[in-house]
Design a protein around this motif. Structure first.
Motif, mmCIF file in Angstrom:
data_model
loop_
_atom_site.group_PDB
_atom_site.id
_atom_site.type_symbol
_atom_site.label_atom_id
_atom_site.label_comp_id
_atom_site.label_asym_id
_atom_site.label_seq_id
_atom_site.Cartn_x
_atom_site.Cartn_y
_atom_site.Cartn_z
ATOM 1 N N THR A 106 0.900 -0.976 -0.182
ATOM 2 C CA THR A 106 0.031 -0.006 -0.021
ATOM 3 C C THR A 106 0.890 1.214 0.074
ATOM 4 O OG1 THR A 106 -0.077 0.084 2.361
ATOM 5 C CG2 THR A 106 -1.921 -1.065 1.195
ATOM 6 N N PRO B 278 -4.383 3.760 4.035
ATOM 7 C CA PRO B 278 -4.970 2.946 3.167
ATOM 8 C C PRO B 278 -5.603 1.532 3.500
ATOM 9 C CG PRO B 278 -2.846 3.016 2.883
ATOM 10 C CD PRO B 278 -3.107 4.134 3.821
ATOM 11 N N THR C 213 -9.148 0.658 4.593
ATOM 12 C CA THR C 213 -10.268 0.200 3.412
ATOM 13 C C THR C 213 -9.988 -1.265 3.272
ATOM 14 O OG1 THR C 213 -10.273 2.320 2.434
ATOM 15 C CG2 THR C 213 -10.950 0.667 0.971
ATOM 16 N N GLY D 96 -3.709 1.798 -3.460
ATOM 17 C CA GLY D 96 -3.704 3.289 -3.236
ATOM 18 C C GLY D 96 -4.361 3.834 -4.327
ATOM 19 N N ARG D 97 -3.679 5.238 -4.622
ATOM 20 C CA ARG D 97 -4.488 5.954 -5.574
ATOM 21 C C ARG D 97 -3.402 5.819 -6.883
ATOM 22 N NH1 ARG D 97 -3.561 10.863 -8.394
ATOM 23 N NH2 ARG D 97 -5.524 11.476 -9.488
ATOM 24 N N TRP E 286 -9.372 5.289 -4.589
ATOM 25 C CA TRP E 286 -8.717 4.385 -3.966
ATOM 26 C C TRP E 286 -8.911 3.336 -5.213
ATOM 27 C CZ3 TRP E 286 -5.372 5.131 -0.072
ATOM 28 C CH2 TRP E 286 -5.813 6.122 0.722
#
Length: 335
Positions: free
Chosen positions: A94, A101, A104, A156-157, A280
């Protein structure tokens, strides 16, 4: 030819350290024994896997062989687990750690455990899945780890990387999280019930790391005309919050459900008109799909539906241009 996995393991360990002594320590053997295993593998393959002049480095053949070698070891572990009852391992890296993160990921994993599809991380006994989370420095470093086979999944993004460095990776958007603005008690906007992003133009955006590593914050500042920006090394969430407490002009952005340190007097104010959404995503290498990937994706889908994680209304919300193509056609309709 038949590959001897003991030889392959010696090669992978050496490739990971580029040092025969450290690789031998990692495998609990002598440097001489490890060197002999690597030499036997090179002889069997008919190629040199390492260049040994002026230090140890992978040869061209070694670089090509490494991803497949890691896959071979993983397949061997799954084969043993299938008859011994040992559960599979899911390695997930992550990034974006200030935004927590794993909260989630944990919800999706726990949901699967409740319905009996995948045991939760805390369960022990035959067949229990072992989750191995690891911190990635940022998205580019996790992308490299996925492509090398060092990890199974990333979370993650995700944003496009230059020079196609993310080619071969697949992603699934799993959550769109509203973003709040965080300011100190002396900031002129601290008493607001809600704020528009454009109302922050007179303030200074404080970034928790170098701005060139923070794609979302950079795009937000560009979109809403935040000209004054301050970045620097990532010294942790406590450091960032301590600074904001005494800054009359500074602000930062923070996902609405992410926890801030306790006993702070900073203000979290919702952003509206529009509300920025932080995307995400789960990502993996398509050529090396983990056997539990589809099950895990179901967990994210079910949890997302229950938590309304994928609600998006373009009349109300803002997403960076790079995030909009990720929107799934079967996402929860916006209300």
């Amino acid at each position: 030819m038949d590959l001897d996995l003991a030889l392959v393991r010696a090669f992978v360990a050496t490739a990971g350290t580029l040092h025969f002594g450290r690789a031998a320590e990692e495998l609990g053997t002598s440097q001489q024994a490890l060197s002999k295993r690597v030499a036997r593998l090179e002889e069997a393959l008919g190629v040199r896997l390492f260049e040994r002049r002026g230090g140890v480095r992978l040869s061209g053949a070694g670089e090509r062989f490494l991803p497949a070698a890691r896959e071979a070891l993983a397949a061997g572990e799954r084969a043993v687990a299938s008859v011994t009852g040992a559960g599979p391992v899911v390695r997930i890296d992550t990034w974006g750690h200030l935004y927590a993160p794993m909260r989630t990921v944990a919800e999706a994993v726990q949901a699967l455990g409740r319905v009996g599809e995948v045991p939760s991380a805390g369960r022990r006994g035959p067949g229990a899945v072992r989750w191995e989370p690891a911190p990635g420095r940022d998205w580019p470093s996790v992308a490299q780890a996925l492509l090398r086979g060092d990890t199974d999944l990333g979370f993650g993004r995700v944003h496009p990387l230059p020079d196609g460095r993310d080619a071969g990776l697949t992603q699934r958007l799993v959550r769109l999280e509203p973003v709040d603005v965080v300011v100190g008690p002396s900031h002129p906007l601290a008493g607001a019930e809600a704020l528009r992003p454009a109302g922050l133009r007179g303030s200074v955006l404080w970034c928790p790391a170098e701005l060139n590593r923070l794609d979302f914050l950079r795009r937000f500042a560009d979109e809403f005309g935040i000209a004054r920006r301050h970045d620097g090394p990532n010294l942790g969430l406590d450091h960032l919050v301590r600074h904001l407490r005494t800054d009359r002009e500074g602000f930062t952005l923070f996902p609405a459900d992410a926890p801030l340190p306790d006993h702070t007097d900073v203000r979290r104010v919702p952003l509206v008109g529009p509300t920025p959404l932080y995307a995400w995503s789960l990502t993996w290498r398509e050529s090396s799909r983990h056997p539990l990937l589809d099950t895990l994706l179901r967990g994210f889908t079910e949890t997302g539906r229950a938590r309304r994680w994928l609600e998006y209304d373009p009349r109300r919300d803002w997403l960076p241009d790079s995030d909009r193509p990720k929107l799934a056609v079967d996402r929860t309709p916006a209300r």
